[in-house]
Write a protein that holds these residues in place. Sequence first.
Motif, mmCIF file in Angstrom:
data_model
loop_
_atom_site.group_PDB
_atom_site.id
_atom_site.type_symbol
_atom_site.label_atom_id
_atom_site.label_comp_id
_atom_site.label_asym_id
_atom_site.label_seq_id
_atom_site.Cartn_x
_atom_site.Cartn_y
_atom_site.Cartn_z
ATOM 1 N N ARG A 49 0.743 -1.380 0.057
ATOM 2 C CA ARG A 49 -0.124 0.115 -0.073
ATOM 3 C C ARG A 49 0.857 1.169 -0.087
ATOM 4 N NH1 ARG A 49 -4.112 1.791 4.838
ATOM 5 N NH2 ARG A 49 -4.523 3.885 3.790
ATOM 6 N N VAL A 53 1.314 4.320 -2.832
ATOM 7 C CA VAL A 53 1.061 5.804 -2.408
ATOM 8 C C VAL A 53 2.168 6.619 -2.883
ATOM 9 C CG1 VAL A 53 0.765 7.642 -0.617
ATOM 10 C CG2 VAL A 53 -0.692 5.232 -0.564
ATOM 11 N N GLU A 56 2.363 7.578 -6.294
ATOM 12 C CA GLU A 56 1.506 8.956 -6.773
ATOM 13 C C GLU A 56 2.487 10.176 -6.218
ATOM 14 O OE1 GLU A 56 -1.673 9.294 -7.777
ATOM 15 O OE2 GLU A 56 -1.236 6.969 -8.329
ATOM 16 N N ALA A 57 3.424 9.803 -5.355
ATOM 17 C CA ALA A 57 4.076 11.004 -4.910
ATOM 18 C C ALA A 57 5.366 11.082 -6.010
ATOM 19 C CB ALA A 57 4.546 10.829 -3.462
ATOM 20 N N SER A 287 -6.188 7.548 5.630
ATOM 21 C CA SER A 287 -6.509 7.666 3.937
ATOM 22 C C SER A 287 -5.260 7.586 3.301
ATOM 23 C CB SER A 287 -7.470 8.556 3.764
ATOM 24 O OG SER A 287 -6.613 9.908 3.625
ATOM 25 N N ASP A 288 -5.267 6.962 2.020
ATOM 26 C CA ASP A 288 -4.232 7.099 1.268
ATOM 27 C C ASP A 288 -3.591 8.550 0.919
ATOM 28 O OD1 ASP A 288 -4.139 4.146 1.008
ATOM 29 O OD2 ASP A 288 -4.793 4.318 -1.138
ATOM 30 N N SER A 289 -4.530 9.478 0.930
ATOM 31 C CA SER A 289 -4.604 10.882 0.610
ATOM 32 C C SER A 289 -3.480 11.287 1.662
ATOM 33 C CB SER A 289 -5.633 11.702 0.129
ATOM 34 O OG SER A 289 -6.492 11.772 1.201
ATOM 35 N N PHE A 290 -3.939 10.998 3.118
ATOM 36 C CA PHE A 290 -3.206 11.509 4.266
ATOM 37 C C PHE A 290 -1.692 11.016 4.076
ATOM 38 C CE2 PHE A 290 -1.645 11.229 8.750
ATOM 39 C CZ PHE A 290 -1.526 12.705 8.853
ATOM 40 N N GLY A 292 -0.265 10.049 1.543
ATOM 41 C CA GLY A 292 0.392 10.796 0.333
ATOM 42 C C GLY A 292 0.967 12.034 0.823
ATOM 43 N N PHE A 293 0.130 12.559 1.771
ATOM 44 C CA PHE A 293 0.543 13.932 2.171
ATOM 45 C C PHE A 293 1.784 14.065 3.051
ATOM 46 C CE2 PHE A 293 0.738 16.450 6.104
ATOM 47 C CZ PHE A 293 0.946 17.845 5.540
ATOM 48 N N GLN A 296 4.766 13.537 0.908
ATOM 49 C CA GLN A 296 5.096 14.949 0.046
ATOM 50 C C GLN A 296 5.836 15.626 0.983
ATOM 51 O OE1 GLN A 296 4.890 15.644 -2.853
ATOM 52 N NE2 GLN A 296 3.217 14.324 -3.730
#
Length: 327
Positions: A49, A53, A56-57, A287-290, A292-293, A296
């Motif tokens: 996982r 992610v 994506e970054a 979440s994946d977006s967290f 991912g943050f 980043q």
Amino acid sequence: MEEAASRQINYLRMSITDRCNLRCVYCTYWKEWQKQPAAEILRYEELLRLAAVAVEAGVRKVRITGGEPLVRRGLVGFLQKLNRLPGIDQVCLTTNGVLLRELAPDLYNAGVRHLNVSLDTLKRDRYRRITGSDNLPAVMAGLRQAASLGFHPLKINCVVLRGINDDEVLDIARLAREYPLQVRFIELMPTTSQPWWQRHFLSMAEVRRRLAVLGPLEPLTREATAGPARNFRVPGFQGELGFISPMSEHHCPTCNRLRLSSDGKIRPCLLESQELDLKEPLRQGGSDSFIGFLFQEAIRLKHRKTSHSLPCMGSCPQDLSMVSIGG
Ligand code: GTP
Ligand code: 5AD
């Protein structure tokens, strides 16, 4: 500075275990070392996982490290899945080679092509002294097996230790004449004690001076996802030579990697203690977006730094344990 701002952070090193079947003299404070409880180590599903992610970054290359990655059960299945993840161009592995002979065919079938193997000496008694084990014949058999299966690039990592193996640099370099390998010499980093590091450190400038008898070294250009080595062709050699000099000539402005420790911490720089924890959000429903943050954020922190502080430090960092960070 401009180079630092424009560099792509596209290389993720994942340490999948802190277990190792060797006890190399320079790796960590083995006497104080305590293995992480199994529950602290990220599971393969969690690693997959995170890898998705990371893509994506901007990550395109993943290198699996340890401890010793080949000692972890289920590795081959994990590598197959990792290799199928959309967006990952290269799945690479760094190993000490002890278990390579038996595992090389499975690694190859799982899609691994880039293999780095640690080898600090060609002498059996010395290998015992450096690693605490009598596995030199097994490593050499593993290397032969890997070469015959067609792993490419196949790289040898040799940490140069003054007074321990520095009289072998020519013999080890000559492996690249006989075989299409890349032999890389690495400067010792202070991961055990400062006096020990001072006694055994040898700069790459000195190693290159000792290799001058091989002929002129012709510099090769760096690939976009290349690591810290500066590589050279030597006339008459099938392979290449590389030099990694984190202490005398750090490569921070071009460093393109993030590293994930076996217990789920992301480190923007090997030699700095700053880390961001990914395990907690992974296991607490983040979440994946967290996540991912957080990747980043690690990239942002990395862009802010263009140099590490090791060469001028008066003591060794207590938290630089290669066995969980993965070299
Ligand atoms: P490739 O370029 O993909 O072959 O990878 P690599 O050379 O980074 O991988 P490897 O695992 O073989 O590491 C070789 C040596 O480079 C080890 O001694 C690492 O500790 C050192 N190294 C790798 N990454 C870094 C880094 O980000 N900073 C520093 N200072 N040294 C690093
Ligand atoms: N200094 C330099 N290289 C090191 N490695 C492990 N510890 C150190 C250190 N203190 C190297 C290993 C392996 C790579 C991943 O990291 O030899 O090849």
